[in-house]
Design a protein around this motif. Sequence first.
Motif, PDB file in Angstrom:
ATOM      1  N   SER A  62       0.809  -1.221   0.000  1.00 34.10           N
ATOM      2  CA  SER A  62       0.000   0.000   0.000  1.00 34.10           C
ATOM      3  C   SER A  62       0.843   1.272   0.000  1.00 34.10           C
ATOM      4  CB  SER A  62      -0.959   0.003   1.190  1.00 34.10           C
ATOM      5  OG  SER A  62      -0.241   0.108   2.393  1.00 34.10           O
ATOM      6  N   THR A  63       2.028   1.227   0.621  1.00 32.13           N
ATOM      7  CA  THR A  63       2.863   2.434   0.647  1.00 32.13           C
ATOM      8  C   THR A  63       3.781   2.545  -0.569  1.00 32.13           C
ATOM      9  OG1 THR A  63       4.596   1.343   1.928  1.00 32.13           O
ATOM     10  CG2 THR A  63       2.890   2.536   3.165  1.00 32.13           C
ATOM     11  N   GLY A  64       4.029   1.440  -1.254  1.00 27.60           N
ATOM     12  CA  GLY A  64       4.906   1.473  -2.408  1.00 27.60           C
ATOM     13  C   GLY A  64       6.386   1.447  -2.056  1.00 27.60           C
ATOM     14  N   ARG A  65       6.707   1.145  -0.803  1.00 27.17           N
ATOM     15  CA  ARG A  65       8.105   1.058  -0.364  1.00 27.17           C
ATOM     16  C   ARG A  65       8.182   0.017   0.744  1.00 27.17           C
ATOM     17  NH1 ARG A  65       8.778   3.477   4.459  1.00 27.17           N
ATOM     18  NH2 ARG A  65       7.154   4.871   5.163  1.00 27.17           N
ATOM     19  N   LEU A  66       9.393  -0.447   1.019  1.00 26.53           N
ATOM     20  CA  LEU A  66       9.582  -1.407   2.097  1.00 26.53           C
ATOM     21  C   LEU A  66       9.440  -0.679   3.434  1.00 26.53           C
ATOM     22  CD1 LEU A  66      12.664  -3.435   0.805  1.00 26.53           C
ATOM     23  CD2 LEU A  66      10.252  -4.037   0.666  1.00 26.53           C
ATOM     24  N   VAL A  67       8.461  -1.077   4.225  1.00 30.58           N
ATOM     25  CA  VAL A  67       8.266  -0.458   5.532  1.00 30.58           C
ATOM     26  C   VAL A  67       9.041  -1.264   6.574  1.00 30.58           C
ATOM     27  CG1 VAL A  67       6.041   0.570   4.958  1.00 30.58           C
ATOM     28  CG2 VAL A  67       6.112  -1.723   5.890  1.00 30.58           C
ATOM     29  N   VAL A  68       9.526  -0.601   7.562  1.00 32.47           N
ATOM     30  CA  VAL A  68      10.341  -1.165   8.644  1.00 32.47           C
ATOM     31  C   VAL A  68      11.220  -2.332   8.170  1.00 32.47           C
ATOM     32  CG1 VAL A  68       8.922  -0.361  10.563  1.00 32.47           C
ATOM     33  CG2 VAL A  68       8.365  -2.533   9.516  1.00 32.47           C
ATOM     34  N   PRO A  69      12.179  -2.040   7.283  1.00 34.23           N
ATOM     35  CA  PRO A  69      12.969  -3.121   6.700  1.00 34.23           C
ATOM     36  C   PRO A  69      13.796  -3.907   7.715  1.00 34.23           C
ATOM     37  CG  PRO A  69      13.837  -0.981   6.036  1.00 34.23           C
ATOM     38  CD  PRO A  69      12.563  -0.724   6.757  1.00 34.23           C
ATOM     39  N   ARG A  70      14.269  -3.260   8.767  1.00 32.85           N
ATOM     40  CA  ARG A  70      15.039  -3.991   9.789  1.00 32.85           C
ATOM     41  C   ARG A  70      14.157  -5.008  10.509  1.00 32.85           C
ATOM     42  NH1 ARG A  70      19.714  -1.330   9.702  1.00 32.85           N
ATOM     43  NH2 ARG A  70      19.834   0.921   9.755  1.00 32.85           N
ATOM     44  N   VAL A  71      12.955  -4.609  10.835  1.00 34.14           N
ATOM     45  CA  VAL A  71      12.006  -5.516  11.485  1.00 34.14           C
ATOM     46  C   VAL A  71      11.627  -6.649  10.533  1.00 34.14           C
ATOM     47  CG1 VAL A  71       9.692  -5.681  12.509  1.00 34.14           C
ATOM     48  CG2 VAL A  71      11.130  -3.693  12.980  1.00 34.14           C
ATOM     49  N   ALA A  72      11.436  -6.322   9.267  1.00 32.26           N
ATOM     50  CA  ALA A  72      11.089  -7.342   8.280  1.00 32.26           C
ATOM     51  C   ALA A  72      12.213  -8.359   8.117  1.00 32.26           C
ATOM     52  CB  ALA A  72      10.779  -6.687   6.933  1.00 32.26           C
ATOM     53  N   LEU A  73      13.440  -7.888   8.085  1.00 33.39           N
ATOM     54  CA  LEU A  73      14.580  -8.795   7.982  1.00 33.39           C
ATOM     55  C   LEU A  73      14.661  -9.698   9.213  1.00 33.39           C
ATOM     56  CD1 LEU A  73      17.064  -9.756   6.457  1.00 33.39           C
ATOM     57  CD2 LEU A  73      18.351  -7.870   7.484  1.00 33.39           C
ATOM     58  N   GLY A  74      14.478  -9.122  10.382  1.00 33.79           N
ATOM     59  CA  GLY A  74      14.474  -9.916  11.616  1.00 33.79           C
ATOM     60  C   GLY A  74      13.337 -10.920  11.636  1.00 33.79           C
ATOM     61  N   VAL A 115      19.229  -6.023   0.883  1.00 28.42           N
ATOM     62  CA  VAL A 115      19.780  -5.178  -0.185  1.00 28.42           C
ATOM     63  C   VAL A 115      19.291  -3.741  -0.018  1.00 28.42           C
ATOM     64  CG1 VAL A 115      19.671  -4.744  -2.684  1.00 28.42           C
ATOM     65  CG2 VAL A 115      20.138  -7.045  -1.838  1.00 28.42           C
ATOM     66  N   HIS A 116      18.040  -3.593   0.334  1.00 27.91           N
ATOM     67  CA  HIS A 116      17.480  -2.252   0.554  1.00 27.91           C
ATOM     68  C   HIS A 116      18.222  -1.537   1.688  1.00 27.91           C
ATOM     69  CE1 HIS A 116      14.511   0.945   1.029  1.00 27.91           C
ATOM     70  NE2 HIS A 116      14.471   0.651   2.316  1.00 27.91           N
ATOM     71  N   LEU A 117      18.463  -2.244   2.781  1.00 25.35           N
ATOM     72  CA  LEU A 117      19.181  -1.647   3.911  1.00 25.35           C
ATOM     73  C   LEU A 117      20.619  -1.305   3.554  1.00 25.35           C
ATOM     74  CD1 LEU A 117      17.824  -3.839   6.823  1.00 25.35           C
ATOM     75  CD2 LEU A 117      17.456  -1.380   6.500  1.00 25.35           C
ATOM     76  N   ARG A 118      21.232  -2.139   2.746  1.00 19.75           N
ATOM     77  CA  ARG A 118      22.635  -1.909   2.340  1.00 19.75           C
ATOM     78  C   ARG A 118      22.777  -0.676   1.460  1.00 19.75           C
ATOM     79  NH1 ARG A 118      27.498  -3.866   3.951  1.00 19.75           N
ATOM     80  NH2 ARG A 118      28.535  -4.083   2.010  1.00 19.75           N
ATOM     81  N   ARG A 119      21.809  -0.479   0.582  1.00 18.79           N
ATOM     82  CA  ARG A 119      21.899   0.617  -0.400  1.00 18.79           C
ATOM     83  C   ARG A 119      21.383   1.934   0.119  1.00 18.79           C
ATOM     84  NH1 ARG A 119      19.895  -2.341  -5.914  1.00 18.79           N
ATOM     85  NH2 ARG A 119      21.717  -3.682  -6.144  1.00 18.79           N
ATOM     86  N   ARG A 120      20.554   1.909   1.124  1.00 22.34           N
ATOM     87  CA  ARG A 120      19.897   3.125   1.597  1.00 22.34           C
ATOM     88  C   ARG A 120      20.826   3.948   2.468  1.00 22.34           C
ATOM     89  NH1 ARG A 120      14.824   2.898   5.531  1.00 22.34           N
ATOM     90  NH2 ARG A 120      16.510   2.540   6.996  1.00 22.34           N
ATOM     91  N   ALA A 121      20.904   5.211   2.157  1.00 22.48           N
ATOM     92  CA  ALA A 121      21.665   6.146   2.998  1.00 22.48           C
ATOM     93  C   ALA A 121      20.760   6.554   4.165  1.00 22.48           C
ATOM     94  CB  ALA A 121      22.083   7.362   2.199  1.00 22.48           C
ATOM     95  N   PRO A 122      21.275   6.629   5.386  1.00 24.29           N
ATOM     96  CA  PRO A 122      20.427   6.934   6.550  1.00 24.29           C
ATOM     97  C   PRO A 122      19.689   8.265   6.442  1.00 24.29           C
ATOM     98  CG  PRO A 122      22.638   6.285   7.251  1.00 24.29           C
ATOM     99  CD  PRO A 122      22.661   6.388   5.760  1.00 24.29           C
ATOM    100  N   GLN A 123      20.296   9.268   5.881  1.00 20.37           N
ATOM    101  CA  GLN A 123      19.645  10.569   5.815  1.00 20.37           C
ATOM    102  C   GLN A 123      18.773  10.728   4.574  1.00 20.37           C
ATOM    103  OE1 GLN A 123      22.846   9.977   5.356  1.00 20.37           O
ATOM    104  NE2 GLN A 123      23.593  11.094   3.605  1.00 20.37           N
TER     105      GLN A 123
END
Length: 174
Positions: A62-74, A115-123
Motif C-alpha cells: 500500500s505504501t509502495g516502499r519497504l516499511v520497517v525493513p530492519r524488522v522485516a529482515l528480523g 539489499v534495501h538496507l545496504r543501499r539506503r543512505a540513513p539521511q
Amino acid sequence: MTAATFTRSWPSVSAWGAGLIIAALGAGAIVRSDSGAAASGLGIGMVVLGLASLAWGAATLSTGRLVVPRVALGGALAALAATTALMFVASAHTSIIGVAAASLLLVVVGATTAVHLRRRAPQNRRSAQPMSVTGLLVAAAVIAVLVTPALGATQDAVLLRDDGTVPVVTHDGH
C-alpha cells in the motif's frame, strides 16, 4: 516500465505467500492432539509471524516502499529459524514442501530487505514509487504456483495417520 517498478511488488507478495504457509504450519503444530509443548509453542510463534508477514506485505504494497525493513529482515530470519526448528520437533507431521516453499519466499523477503538496507543512505528517505501491475500479476502467479501446493501438503502432513495414509475428507450432504 523499469526493472525496479517491475520487481517492487515481489517482496510484499512473497511475504503474503510465506505468511500463509507459516501460519498453516504453525496452526498444524498447535491442533495436533499429539503435539508436545515445544511443537505447540513453535506453532503459536509461527502463527504470529505468519500474521505479521501478511500485515507487512499489505503495508509494503500500500505504501509502495519497504516499511520497517530492519524488522522485516528480523522477522524473516525468525520465521526461517522457527520453520527449521519445527522440522526437528515435529518432523512426522510437518510438510517438507511447505517448509521449502516458505523458506524460498522468506529468502526473497530477507534478501530484498537486506539489499534495501545496504543501499539506503540513513539521511536519504526515498519517496514512494508506483508499483508495476505486470510485476504484481507475475508475482501473484508465481506465488500461487508455490503456495497452493504447499498449503495442500501442509494439510496432508497434519492429517497423516500412523500407518502413513491421509484420510479423505468428504463433504456429503453440503
